[in-house]
Write an enzyme that holds these catalytic residues in place. Sequence first.
Site, PDB file in Angstrom:
ATOM      1  CG  ASN A  72      -1.741   1.173   1.462  1.00 58.09           C
ATOM      2  OD1 ASN A  72      -1.667   2.079   0.629  1.00 58.09           O
ATOM      3  ND2 ASN A  72      -2.452   1.237   2.578  1.00 58.09           N
ATOM      4  CD1 TRP A  73       3.233   0.931  -3.059  1.00 60.89           C
ATOM      5  CD2 TRP A  73       3.530   2.194  -4.841  1.00 60.89           C
ATOM      6  NE1 TRP A  73       3.941   0.179  -4.022  1.00 60.89           N
ATOM      7  CE2 TRP A  73       3.806   1.015  -5.034  1.00 60.89           C
ATOM      8  CE3 TRP A  73       3.271   3.223  -5.847  1.00 60.89           C
ATOM      9  CZ2 TRP A  73       4.865   0.639  -6.226  1.00 60.89           C
ATOM     10  CZ3 TRP A  73       4.064   2.980  -7.050  1.00 60.89           C
ATOM     11  CH2 TRP A  73       4.452   1.502  -7.279  1.00 60.89           C
ATOM     12  CE  LYS A  74      -0.254   3.077   4.744  1.00 56.43           C
ATOM     13  NZ  LYS A  74       0.101   3.244   6.131  1.00 56.43           N
ATOM     14  CG  HIS A  77      -5.706   1.734   5.389  1.00 59.69           C
ATOM     15  ND1 HIS A  77      -5.187   2.498   6.155  1.00 59.69           N
ATOM     16  CD2 HIS A  77      -4.608   0.892   4.974  1.00 59.69           C
ATOM     17  CE1 HIS A  77      -4.054   2.461   6.543  1.00 59.69           C
ATOM     18  NE2 HIS A  77      -3.802   1.289   5.756  1.00 59.69           N
ATOM     19  CD  GLU A 131      -3.012   5.377   6.893  1.00 62.87           C
ATOM     20  OE1 GLU A 131      -3.061   5.486   5.546  1.00 62.87           O
ATOM     21  OE2 GLU A 131      -2.068   5.040   7.512  1.00 62.87           O
ATOM     22  CD  GLU A 153      -3.006  -2.438   7.323  1.00 65.59           C
ATOM     23  OE1 GLU A 153      -2.215  -2.853   6.467  1.00 65.59           O
ATOM     24  OE2 GLU A 153      -3.704  -1.374   7.062  1.00 65.59           O
ATOM     25  N   GLY A 155       2.861   2.252  10.681  1.00 63.23           N
ATOM     26  CA  GLY A 155       3.649   3.511  10.673  1.00 63.23           C
ATOM     27  C   GLY A 155       4.569   3.817  11.828  1.00 63.23           C
ATOM     28  CB  SER A 173       5.507  -1.979  11.805  1.00 64.78           C
ATOM     29  OG  SER A 173       5.165  -0.382  12.134  1.00 64.78           O
ATOM     30  N   GLY A 178       3.074  -0.988   4.423  1.00 60.27           N
ATOM     31  CA  GLY A 178       3.037   0.446   3.893  1.00 60.27           C
ATOM     32  C   GLY A 178       4.457   1.016   3.683  1.00 60.27           C
ATOM     33  N   GLY A 179       5.016   1.492   4.884  1.00 61.87           N
ATOM     34  CA  GLY A 179       6.503   2.097   4.469  1.00 61.87           C
ATOM     35  C   GLY A 179       7.488   1.208   3.812  1.00 61.87           C
TER      36      GLY A 179
END
Length: 254
Positions: free
Chosen positions: A12-14, A98, A100, A169, A175, A214, A235-236
């Site tokens: 997930n590149w956000k 998600h 977010e 998640e 993150g 993470s 993500g990251g």
Amino acid sequence: MNPKRRPLIAGNWKMNHGGKTAVELASGVAKLTASFDKVDVVVCPPYTALAAVVGAVRGSRVEVGAQNVNPKPSGAYTGEISPPMLNDVGVSWVIIGHSERRQYYGETDGGVADKTRAAMEAGLRPIVCVGELLDERERGETLSVVKRQLNAFSSILADKPGFGAIAYEPVWAIGTGKNAGPAEAQEVHAMIRARLREISAALADQTRILYGGSLSPKNAKELLAAPDVDGGLIGGASLKAEDFARVAEEAQRG
Ligand code: 13P
């Protein structure tokens, strides 16, 4: 992981790599994962990069997903993107619900169910996200919160065992560099699978339940070793082709 289920590693590149660098990243992932025949690999760039990334990974093992979708097929919904539009651009997956989006854009359990239904009707494969907040975990409400989120959409999956995936998640792990331990993840994944089993055995046996929060090359091995963890939503660490491919490699190894 369980050999009955093919692992899935999704990035997930956000809100990152929406332009030219998207093609570079996606091409890097395609190259580094080219020999991984035991794992499904999906990248989810921002909308602005979807068409370019679909082109960049054509002919590779990598599939492409969006990060959100509007449940309506078309109409006066300024700024929104519908399931048929994702079909048009060649996308096959979509992340739904998600945390977010739940936190910052008011996405509700009901909205997540509507999006899941609409995406599946359009032939897209949803990765539906669930997960508790830190204070919910501290109050001992993790399982009840995740169960509530799951119950909102699980009946839609009843006769569709291969529909897509569910991602657990924990919000406090996203993150933060503070991942859930394998036992913490396994407890929730097992509850999700048990709940799916109440709907159908095929749904429970075939649904891939991903861990996200993470997840990185450092902890992938131990997390993927948990019996009900069937892959990851990253993500990251998905923003660097090498890191993302190293997680996929752990899944490939089994
Ligand atoms: P991080 O891997 O950056 O913690 O993000 C997880 C996530 O939100 C994936 O959807």
